[in-house]
Write an enzyme that holds these catalytic residues in place. Structure first.
Site, short mmCIF file in Angstrom:
data_model
loop_
_atom_site.label_atom_id
_atom_site.label_comp_id
_atom_site.label_asym_id
_atom_site.label_seq_id
_atom_site.Cartn_x
_atom_site.Cartn_y
_atom_site.Cartn_z
N GLY A 177 65.96 54.86 45.72
CA GLY A 177 65.48 54.18 47.05
C GLY A 177 63.96 53.62 46.85
O GLY A 177 63.38 53.75 45.89
N GLN A 183 55.68 50.85 49.30
CA GLN A 183 55.35 50.87 47.74
C GLN A 183 55.24 49.46 46.94
O GLN A 183 54.91 49.69 45.73
CB GLN A 183 56.72 51.63 47.17
CG GLN A 183 56.98 53.14 47.69
CD GLN A 183 58.19 53.73 47.05
OE1 GLN A 183 59.27 53.59 47.63
NE2 GLN A 183 57.88 54.40 45.98
N HIS A 196 63.13 60.66 52.58
CA HIS A 196 61.90 60.45 51.70
C HIS A 196 61.29 59.12 51.73
O HIS A 196 60.18 58.82 52.07
CB HIS A 196 62.46 60.72 50.11
CG HIS A 196 61.41 60.09 49.13
ND1 HIS A 196 61.01 61.30 48.46
CD2 HIS A 196 60.84 59.23 48.70
CE1 HIS A 196 60.12 60.65 47.50
NE2 HIS A 196 59.92 59.38 47.79
N GLU A 197 62.39 58.35 51.89
CA GLU A 197 61.55 56.88 52.21
C GLU A 197 61.25 56.41 53.54
O GLU A 197 59.94 55.80 53.81
CB GLU A 197 62.92 55.78 52.04
CG GLU A 197 63.73 55.80 50.75
CD GLU A 197 62.59 55.81 49.43
OE1 GLU A 197 61.46 55.30 49.69
OE2 GLU A 197 63.10 56.48 48.32
N CYS A 215 59.41 60.49 42.96
CA CYS A 215 58.99 59.14 43.44
C CYS A 215 58.45 58.14 42.42
O CYS A 215 57.79 58.59 41.40
CB CYS A 215 58.06 59.65 44.56
SG CYS A 215 57.42 58.11 45.44
N LEU A 216 58.91 57.07 42.74
CA LEU A 216 58.62 55.88 41.77
C LEU A 216 56.97 55.59 41.95
O LEU A 216 56.41 55.17 41.00
CB LEU A 216 59.14 54.58 42.11
CG LEU A 216 60.58 54.45 41.93
CD1 LEU A 216 61.26 53.19 42.31
CD2 LEU A 216 61.02 54.67 40.24
N HIS A 264 57.60 57.78 53.44
CA HIS A 264 56.56 56.64 52.94
C HIS A 264 56.04 55.50 54.18
O HIS A 264 55.15 55.15 54.02
CB HIS A 264 57.10 55.56 52.04
CG HIS A 264 57.29 56.13 50.54
ND1 HIS A 264 56.11 56.37 49.95
CD2 HIS A 264 58.44 56.50 49.98
CE1 HIS A 264 56.65 56.94 48.79
NE2 HIS A 264 58.03 56.96 48.69
ZN ZN Z 1 58.81 57.53 47.03
#
Ligand code: ZN
Length: 192
Positions: free
Chosen positions: A58, A63, A153-154, A111-112, A157
């Protein structure tokens, strides 16, 4: 309309740089997309490419430095090497809204934007999410388990909320210092 997003935007599909903690715009609340244009569609394609390239499931627009309510995800069903393509399930959600949720699930999330951080978070296990797709059509998805976790989660963000908000202040301070140190080391050895 003062947004300058598209003025400097390349039209070639491209991998976008992913911001990492403690980048300031990760903590900003994103704004709703007013109109789904073809340029926005190009941006969504780039988000998918960036996500696949980084082996993420995701990715949210903040991000990659755009504080807009857009997320992409691809939670594959029973991934096997030979049928990876077949099980691919790309979903783009613009201005997502959870209209129903039930149950709870506890998942160890990564998480990236937060390298090397794994945090156990409790989420709703089943959700119904309503959004616009990359063509501006109203869509609704029933999502469960990992797909539901990933969506929530997204969506965090988009509110400027990160995995670091689910850990203690002490751990967060340690992680912050560590990430700043890593970044400084990268700067010292990388290109200028
Ligand atoms: Zn993330």
């Amino acid at each position: 309309m003062t947004r300058t997003l598209w003025h400097c935007y390349s039209f070639v599909m491209a991998k976008l740089p992913i911001l990492t903690y403690p980048a300031k715009s990760l903590k900003k609340k994103s704004t709703p997309v007013q109109k789904v244009t073809s340029k926005l569609g190009d941006f969504v394609k780039d988000m998918f490419e960036t996500m696949y390239d980084s082996h993420g499931i995701g990715l949210a627009a903040p991000q990659v430095g755009e504080n807009l309510n857009i997320l992409v995800m691809d939670v594959r069903k029973e991934e096997t090497e030979s049928s990876e393509q077949k099980n691919s399930n790309p979903i783009c959600l613009i201005n997502p809204k959870i209209i129903k949720k039930e149950g709870t699930i506890f998942y160890e999330e990564g998480c990236l934007s937060c390298p090397e951080l794994i945090v156990g978070v409790e989420r709703s296990q089943n959700i119904i999410v309503e959004a616009l797709d990359a063509e501006g059509r109203l869509v609704q998805y029933n999502l469960s388990d990992l797909a539901a976790v990933c969506t929530q989660h997204e969506m965090d963000h988009l509110q400027g909320k990160l995995l670091t908000d689910y850990i203690s202040r002490l751990k967060r301070d340690m992680y912050r210092k560590q990430q700043i140190r890593v970044r400084k080391d990268d700067d010292d050895t990388g290109d200028v």
